[in-house]
Design a protein around this motif. Sequence first.
Motif, short mmCIF file in Angstrom:
data_model
loop_
_atom_site.label_atom_id
_atom_site.label_comp_id
_atom_site.label_asym_id
_atom_site.label_seq_id
_atom_site.Cartn_x
_atom_site.Cartn_y
_atom_site.Cartn_z
N SER A 1 -44.40 15.47 -59.96
CA SER A 1 -45.00 14.50 -59.05
C SER A 1 -45.28 15.17 -57.70
O SER A 1 -44.85 16.30 -57.45
CB SER A 1 -44.05 13.31 -58.85
OG SER A 1 -42.91 13.74 -58.14
N HIS A 2 -45.97 14.45 -56.84
CA HIS A 2 -46.20 14.98 -55.49
C HIS A 2 -44.88 15.18 -54.76
O HIS A 2 -44.71 16.16 -54.03
CB HIS A 2 -47.11 14.03 -54.69
CG HIS A 2 -48.50 13.93 -55.22
ND1 HIS A 2 -49.36 15.01 -55.27
CD2 HIS A 2 -49.18 12.88 -55.74
CE1 HIS A 2 -50.51 14.63 -55.79
NE2 HIS A 2 -50.43 13.33 -56.10
N ALA A 3 -43.94 14.26 -54.95
CA ALA A 3 -42.62 14.38 -54.31
C ALA A 3 -41.88 15.61 -54.82
O ALA A 3 -41.21 16.31 -54.05
CB ALA A 3 -41.79 13.12 -54.56
N ASP A 4 -42.00 15.93 -56.14
CA ASP A 4 -41.37 17.13 -56.68
C ASP A 4 -41.95 18.38 -56.02
O ASP A 4 -41.22 19.31 -55.68
CB ASP A 4 -41.59 17.21 -58.20
CG ASP A 4 -40.88 16.12 -58.97
OD1 ASP A 4 -39.82 15.66 -58.49
OD2 ASP A 4 -41.39 15.73 -60.04
N VAL B 1 -41.56 22.81 -51.97
CA VAL B 1 -42.09 23.47 -50.77
C VAL B 1 -41.05 23.43 -49.64
O VAL B 1 -40.92 24.40 -48.88
CB VAL B 1 -43.43 22.82 -50.35
CG1 VAL B 1 -43.87 23.31 -48.98
CG2 VAL B 1 -44.50 23.12 -51.39
N ASP B 2 -40.30 22.34 -49.54
CA ASP B 2 -39.23 22.28 -48.53
C ASP B 2 -38.19 23.36 -48.76
O ASP B 2 -37.69 23.98 -47.82
CB ASP B 2 -38.57 20.90 -48.51
CG ASP B 2 -39.45 19.84 -47.88
OD1 ASP B 2 -40.40 20.20 -47.16
OD2 ASP B 2 -39.19 18.64 -48.12
N VAL B 3 -37.82 23.57 -50.01
CA VAL B 3 -36.85 24.64 -50.34
C VAL B 3 -37.45 26.00 -50.00
O VAL B 3 -36.76 26.88 -49.46
CB VAL B 3 -36.43 24.56 -51.82
CG1 VAL B 3 -35.61 25.76 -52.22
CG2 VAL B 3 -35.66 23.27 -52.09
N LEU B 4 -38.72 26.19 -50.28
CA LEU B 4 -39.38 27.46 -49.93
C LEU B 4 -39.42 27.65 -48.42
O LEU B 4 -39.18 28.76 -47.93
CB LEU B 4 -40.80 27.49 -50.51
CG LEU B 4 -40.90 27.56 -52.03
CD1 LEU B 4 -42.34 27.36 -52.48
CD2 LEU B 4 -40.36 28.88 -52.54
N ALA C 1 -48.59 28.09 -52.50
CA ALA C 1 -49.84 27.81 -53.23
C ALA C 1 -49.54 27.50 -54.69
O ALA C 1 -50.12 26.58 -55.28
CB ALA C 1 -50.79 29.00 -53.10
N ARG C 2 -48.64 28.27 -55.27
CA ARG C 2 -48.27 28.05 -56.67
C ARG C 2 -47.58 26.70 -56.86
O ARG C 2 -47.78 26.03 -57.87
CB ARG C 2 -47.36 29.21 -57.11
CG ARG C 2 -46.99 29.23 -58.54
CD ARG C 2 -48.03 29.98 -59.33
NE ARG C 2 -47.69 29.89 -60.74
CZ ARG C 2 -47.68 30.89 -61.56
NH1 ARG C 2 -48.01 32.08 -61.14
NH2 ARG C 2 -47.36 30.72 -62.81
N ALA C 3 -46.74 26.28 -55.86
CA ALA C 3 -46.04 25.00 -55.96
C ALA C 3 -47.04 23.84 -55.93
O ALA C 3 -46.91 22.89 -56.70
CB ALA C 3 -45.04 24.85 -54.81
N TYR C 4 -48.05 23.94 -55.08
CA TYR C 4 -49.02 22.85 -55.00
C TYR C 4 -49.92 22.79 -56.23
O TYR C 4 -50.49 21.75 -56.52
CB TYR C 4 -49.85 22.97 -53.72
CG TYR C 4 -49.10 22.49 -52.50
CD1 TYR C 4 -48.50 21.24 -52.47
CD2 TYR C 4 -48.99 23.29 -51.37
CE1 TYR C 4 -47.81 20.79 -51.37
CE2 TYR C 4 -48.29 22.85 -50.25
CZ TYR C 4 -47.71 21.60 -50.26
OH TYR C 4 -47.02 21.16 -49.16
N SER C 5 -50.04 23.91 -56.95
CA SER C 5 -50.87 23.88 -58.16
C SER C 5 -50.04 23.72 -59.44
O SER C 5 -50.60 23.70 -60.53
CB SER C 5 -51.70 25.16 -58.24
OG SER C 5 -50.86 26.29 -58.40
N ALA C 6 -48.70 23.62 -59.31
CA ALA C 6 -47.84 23.49 -60.49
C ALA C 6 -48.08 22.16 -61.19
O ALA C 6 -48.26 21.13 -60.55
CB ALA C 6 -46.38 23.62 -60.09
N THR D 1 -45.90 21.23 -63.99
CA THR D 1 -44.65 20.72 -64.54
C THR D 1 -43.47 21.02 -63.61
O THR D 1 -43.53 21.90 -62.74
CB THR D 1 -44.35 21.37 -65.91
OG1 THR D 1 -44.12 22.77 -65.71
CG2 THR D 1 -45.49 21.15 -66.90
N VAL D 2 -42.40 20.28 -63.84
CA VAL D 2 -41.17 20.49 -63.10
C VAL D 2 -40.59 21.87 -63.40
O VAL D 2 -40.00 22.52 -62.53
CB VAL D 2 -40.15 19.36 -63.43
CG1 VAL D 2 -38.81 19.62 -62.78
CG2 VAL D 2 -40.70 18.01 -63.03
#
Length: 176
Positions: free
Chosen positions: A23-26, A31-34, A53-58, A60-61
């Motif tokens: 989800s967007h929240a995931d 990104v917060d952890v990064l 960039a990879r997190a925003y294009s992921a 799956t969890v």
Amino acid sequence: MSYPTPWQGPPLQGPGVPSMLASHADRERAVDVLRAGYGEGRLDHPEFEKRVARAYSARTVGELSLLVADLPQGPMPQPMTPHGPVPPAFLPRPQPRTNGKAVGSLVCGVLCVVTGGLTGLPAVILGHMAQSEMRRTGESGDGMALTGLVLGWLSVAGWVMFLGLVGLLAAVAPLG
């Protein structure tokens, strides 16, 4: 030789990777952890940018968990130990304890003005005792002891001169 980390490859598929859609929240949590890892100096800037960039294009969890697998899940609490994260060279030096007799000598020396010099002798005695103890124990308070000594000796000298003058006047003046 540089070894690729799991997050740098193509999205992993298969039984070991959770395939639940992210989800967007995931994505924002990842990104917060990064960001926390980058802020703590665990990631350099180019690597941080690639992972974000990879997190925003992921999709799956599982992909998100691979991006943050080598980072603590948020800022790590730092233990508050005396020699923990700060090297001892940068810690303030512990201040030695102030000698109590030095404080007493200073107080008695200052009170000489109020008491008409009656606390001068205790100021001198306490000042000498304090200096002796401070040489032996390494305590602080030398300035206080010295001030008490000076004021005490001035008071004692004043009393000696006063009593000497009274004695001289009594010896010179005829008794009626």
